[in-house]
Design an enzyme around this catalytic site. Structure first.
Site, PDB file in Angstrom:
ATOM      1  N   ARG A 201       0.888  -1.023   0.021  1.00 19.90           N
ATOM      2  CA  ARG A 201       0.082  -0.084   0.061  1.00 19.90           C
ATOM      3  C   ARG A 201       0.850   1.229  -0.056  1.00 19.90           C
ATOM      4  NH1 ARG A 201      -1.921  -3.624   4.023  1.00 19.90           N
ATOM      5  NH2 ARG A 201      -4.027  -4.292   3.737  1.00 19.90           N
ATOM      6  N   HIS A 308      -3.247   2.601  -5.897  1.00 18.44           N
ATOM      7  CA  HIS A 308      -3.525   1.249  -5.449  1.00 18.44           C
ATOM      8  C   HIS A 308      -3.745   0.316  -6.402  1.00 18.44           C
ATOM      9  CE1 HIS A 308      -4.799  -0.521  -1.680  1.00 18.44           C
ATOM     10  NE2 HIS A 308      -5.650  -1.059  -2.352  1.00 18.44           N
ATOM     11  N   ARG A 311      -1.117  -2.517  -6.589  1.00 16.32           N
ATOM     12  CA  ARG A 311      -1.259  -3.534  -5.805  1.00 16.32           C
ATOM     13  C   ARG A 311      -2.143  -4.539  -6.232  1.00 16.32           C
ATOM     14  NH1 ARG A 311      -1.558  -5.018   0.072  1.00 16.32           N
ATOM     15  NH2 ARG A 311      -3.432  -5.390   0.868  1.00 16.32           N
ATOM     16  N   HIS A 334      -3.705  -9.477   4.987  1.00 13.47           N
ATOM     17  CA  HIS A 334      -5.060  -9.485   5.476  1.00 13.47           C
ATOM     18  C   HIS A 334      -5.197 -10.971   6.495  1.00 13.47           C
ATOM     19  CE1 HIS A 334      -7.246  -6.440   3.271  1.00 13.47           C
ATOM     20  NE2 HIS A 334      -6.311  -6.801   2.182  1.00 13.47           N
ATOM     21  N   TYR A 343      -9.008 -12.996  -5.941  1.00 10.85           N
ATOM     22  CA  TYR A 343      -7.807 -13.095  -6.802  1.00 10.85           C
ATOM     23  C   TYR A 343      -7.633 -14.726  -7.290  1.00 10.85           C
ATOM     24  CZ  TYR A 343      -6.432  -8.414  -5.525  1.00 10.85           C
ATOM     25  OH  TYR A 343      -6.607  -7.030  -5.272  1.00 10.85           O
TER      26      TYR A 343
END
Length: 388
Positions: A201, A308, A311, A334, A343
């Protein structure tokens, strides 16, 4: 005449009847309205007593608290809110809740009114993601009001209204990422590469210090992040969540650019920041945007491309390279599978490769079974596979 067991009623000069009852807080309270008959007043007292006995009674005075007053107290009293979350909540309250329904007493908020409020946000051009955040915040606030016995029920129950459905963001190819690095100011080349190849990030990159990077091992340790407050102040603090504290292993592809960046732009002190502005100040998103917009125009990339999205690009690359769900969660920082699972999708070609590998594996197992079970009569032939 039978003595009344709970509460009392009396006839007013107007001819209507008033009911009063002893509330759980010790106050002798009147009914909010008068009644045409004594029977109506008696019936109201019976229902009120049932409310109290079933723990459904709530304080009508506290229930009349304006929403904006209770909401601000709710935010101020939340323990352990991270600075970024605090900024988000205050912004949602200030910009999207207070101007519309902030003055309304808690006990006068109704489901139809909240549906109309949500629709007005969307009709006014507010994005669906921000609208969902505002609705979710309001639902949590009113949920606490129910727990505090200020409301009987939570009027926020629009199905799906608090779910964020972000539109699919653009992803870049590797040649496009390198085209971007050639278009941006040289001091930000490594910033772009780390965002894409390390799935980092902006705040994590801005808070990165020399001590956090091992050039020899190709590993970046994320232990803090920079947050720019609405006041313009910069705050260095822990990452977005506890899972954000992580080590990221970088592809060898980025090693050369990272070495050059450290030689040219990073001071030798262990606490020197890896990415800074041209004058050595901490990197700010607000100032960086000028360089970013200029670079994407020069590189002829979509003008709606956000930093972003790099990322997002890196997460897709990792998934396509065979990363498991646990791998992605670790890399992204996360604790929940919700963000990472998006993903885990593959192209048809990868599905074909998987099917072929499964076929090879199953045939090998079948051949092994045939060898173990063959006898002189069948010559060890592989049995045919037939449907039933």
């Amino acid at each position: 005449m039978t003595k009344r067991r709970f509460g009392r009623v009396r006839k007013l000069n107007s001819g209507r009847w008033q009911a009063r009852y002893p509330a759980p807080d010790g106050i002798d309270r009147p009914a909010p309205e008068t009644f045409a008959t004594k029977t109506d007043a008696d019936r109201w007292l019976v229902n009120k007593e049932a409310e109290i006995l079933s723990k459904r009674w709530f304080d009508p005075a506290r229930a009349a608290t304006p929403l904006e007053e209770f909401a601000q107290s709710w935010i101020n009293e939340r323990p352990g809110l991270r600075p970024k979350t605090l900024v988000l909540y205050n912004g949602l309250l200030r910009n999207h809740i207070k101007p519309h329904i902030g003055k309304r007493p808690l006990n006068e908020l109704t489901p139809p009114e909240l549906r109309a409020w949500r629709k007005s946000l969307l009709d006014g051009g507010l994005g669906p993601v921000t609208t969902a955040k505002a609705y979710r915040l309001l639902r949590s606030i009113l949920g606490t009001a129910v727990e505090d016995r200020m409301l009987e029920f939570n009027p926020c129950y629009i199905k799906g209204a608090s779910s964020e459905k972000s539109p699919e963001r653009p992803t870049l190819t590797l040649p496009e990422v390198y085209r971007l690095t050639r278009a941006i100011e040289p001091r930000f080349r490594a910033l772009v590469l780390l965002a894409a190849m390390g799935s980092m990030r902006f705040g994590e990159l801005a808070g990165l210090q020399r001590r956090d990077v091992s050039l020899s091992r190709g590993v970046v340790k994320v232990r803090q992040a920079a947050l720019e407050l609405p006041t313009g102040a910069l705050r260095i603090g822990p990452p977005k969540s506890d899972a954000g504290m992580r080590e990221i292993y970088l592809p060898d592809l980025v090693a050369g650019d990272l070495h050059v960046h450290f030689e040219l732009y990073v001071k030798p002190d262990a606490d020197a920041y890896v990415f800074t502005g041209a004058k050595g100040a901490l990197l700010r998103r607000s100032n960086f945007q000028r360089s970013w917009r200029k670079a994407i125009r020069k590189a002829e990339l979509p003008l709606n491309l956000h930093f972003h999205d790099l990322r997002h690009t890196g997460n897709n690359w990792a998934a396509e390279s065979g990363a498991t769900l646990a791998d992605l969660m670790q890399r992204m920082g996360h604790a929940s599978t919700r963000a990472a699972v998006r993903y885990i999708h593959t192209r048809d070609s990868r599905q074909r490769e998987l099917a072929e590998r499964m076929s090879e594996h199953l045939i090998a197992d079948l051949n092994g079974a045939a060898v173990e079970g063959r006898d002189e009569d069948d010559g060890g032939a592989v049995p045919a596979l037939t449907g039933t």
